[in-house]
Enzyme design. Structure first.
Site, PDB file in Angstrom:
ATOM      1  N   GLU A  31      38.969  -1.127  -1.712  1.00 18.00           N
ATOM      2  CA  GLU A  31      39.789  -2.334  -1.793  1.00 18.00           C
ATOM      3  C   GLU A  31      41.171  -2.165  -1.156  1.00 18.00           C
ATOM      4  O   GLU A  31      42.126  -2.848  -1.522  1.00 18.00           O
ATOM      5  CB  GLU A  31      39.900  -2.821  -3.246  1.00 18.00           C
ATOM      6  N   GLU A  34      30.625  -3.554  -6.749  1.00 17.21           N
ATOM      7  CA  GLU A  34      31.278  -3.875  -8.022  1.00 17.21           C
ATOM      8  C   GLU A  34      31.006  -5.327  -8.374  1.00 17.21           C
ATOM      9  O   GLU A  34      31.242  -6.219  -7.561  1.00 17.21           O
ATOM     10  CB  GLU A  34      32.803  -3.683  -7.967  1.00 17.21           C
TER      11      GLU A  34
END
Length: 293
Positions: free
Chosen positions: A124, A225
Site C-alpha cells: 500500500e 486483503e
C-alpha cells in the site's frame, strides 16, 4: 521454457510453482496481539490454526522479512507445518529496503525457495503516496534479480496495494513490472452497508481487472486483503458485528475460493486487541463464526 525446464528437475518445485491451483491464506503480523515479536513457536501456532480451518487453507501473507526477524522464525515454522509464505519486502527507506532484501536472500540461501508462495515488494505504498510507480517498479525488478541470483527466478514478484491505486494510469509501471497484482479492498472502509458490501467488493475487483487487462493482459489478480470487522466502531453505515462478518465471509471468501477461483489472503486470523477487530478466530484460535463454504 527456461522456468519449466528448471522446475522439471525437482518434483517439489514442479508442484509448488506450476501446478498449485490457488492459494488460500490469511494475513499475519510479525507481532503478537499482546505485543512483542513472534517466536518460531508463535508462527507454528498461527500456521497450524490456518491448516485446521475448513477450506484447505495453506498459506500466509507476511508484511516484512527483516522486521522482528520475521523470516528467521517463520520459515522454519513453514517447514514444520506445511504452510507456505507470501513474503513481504518493505520498500520504504533505502536502509530498510536493503535489510529486507538481505533477510529474504539469507532465508532462500539457507532453506531454498520452496517455502515461498511469492514475494510482494511493498504494501500500500502507492495508496499512502510514499513512492512513485516508476520507482516501485524498479524495486520489484531489483528483488526479482536478487532471487534469480539465488537460483529462484521462478518465484513470482509483485506488489500489494489498494484497488483504488491499481486503477490509476500513473501506476501502470507497477502492473507491468509485477508477476501478480495483489489488491486490497474493504467495503467497511467505503461506508458500505452490509447489504451492499458484496457488490461493492466485486466492483472493485472488476475495476482492477479492467485496469490490468489494459496494461498487462493475463496477469493474475490476487485478493491480498479483505474482511469485515467483528467488533469496533461503526464506519458510517458500516457496522462491525459477528453476523455481518460471517455474512461477508460467506458472500466474498466463499465466492473467491469457489466460483471465482481466485487466490485469497483474508484479513485476518487473530485481531482481538485491535479496534476494529477483523479476526476470524479468538485468542485461543477458536473460530468466531462458521468458516465453511
Amino acid at each position: 521454457m527456461k522456468n519449466l525446464a528448471l522446475s522439471l528437475l525437482n518434483p517439489l518445485l514442479l508442484f509448488s510453482s506450476l501446478t498449485h491451483a490457488h492459494w488460500r491464506g490469511f494475513n499475519l503480523a510479525a507481532q503478537r496481539p499482546e505485543g512483542g515479536c513472534k517466536t518460531q513457536s508463535d508462527w507454528e501456532a498461527d500456521f497450524r490454526a490456518i491448516k485446521s480451518l475448513p477450506g484447505d487453507f495453506d498459506s500466509a501473507r507476511l508484511y516484512a522479512s527483516s522486521d522482528c526477524e520475521t523470516l528467521v522464525h517463520a520459515v522454519p515454522a513453514s517447514f514444520a507445518t506445511g504452510v507456505k509464505i507470501l513474503a513481504g519486502v518493505w520498500s520504504q527507506n533505502a536502509d530498510h529496503f536493503n535489510a529486507e532484501k538481505a533477510a529474504l536472500l539469507d532465508a532462500v540461501k539457507q532453506y531454498g525457495p520452496h517455502w515461498l508462495v511469492a514475494v510482494s515488494v511493498g504494501s500500500e505504498d502507492l495508496y499512502r503516496k510514499e513512492t512513485t510507480g516508476d520507482f516501485l517498479a524498479g524495486q520489484i525488478n531489483d528483488v526479482r534479480a536478487l532471487l534469480a541470483l539465488a537460483g529462484a527466478e521462478f518465484i513470482w514478484v509483485g506488489h500489494v496495494d489498494t484497488w483504488t491505486t491499481w486503477v490509476l494510469p500513473e501506476n501502470a509501471a507497477v502492473i507491468k513490472a509485477s508477476d501478480f497484482i495483489g489488491t486490497d479492498g474493504y467495503p467497511y472502509f467505503q461506508y458500505a452497508e452490509i447489504s451492499t458490501a458484496e457488490a461493492v467488493f466485486w466492483k472493485s475487483i472488476n475495476d482492477v481487472r479492467d485496469a490490468v487487462a489494459q496494461t498487462k493482459p493475463g496477469t493474475q489478480i490476487w485478493i491480498t486483503e479483505t474482511g469485515h470487522p467483528v467488533g469496533g466502531d461503526n464506519f458510517g453505515p458500516s457496522v462491525p458485528s459477528l453476523p455481518n462478518a460471517a455474512g461477508y465471509w460467506k458472500k466474498v471468501a466463499c465466492a473467491a475460493i469457489g466460483k471465482e477461483q481466485l487466490d485469497l489472503f483474508w484479513y485476518t486470523l487473530r485481531d482481538y486487541t485491535s479496534k476494529p477487530d477483523f479476526a476470524v478466530v479468538d485468542k485461543d484460535y477458536k473460530p468466531l463464526f462458521d468458516l465453511s463454504c
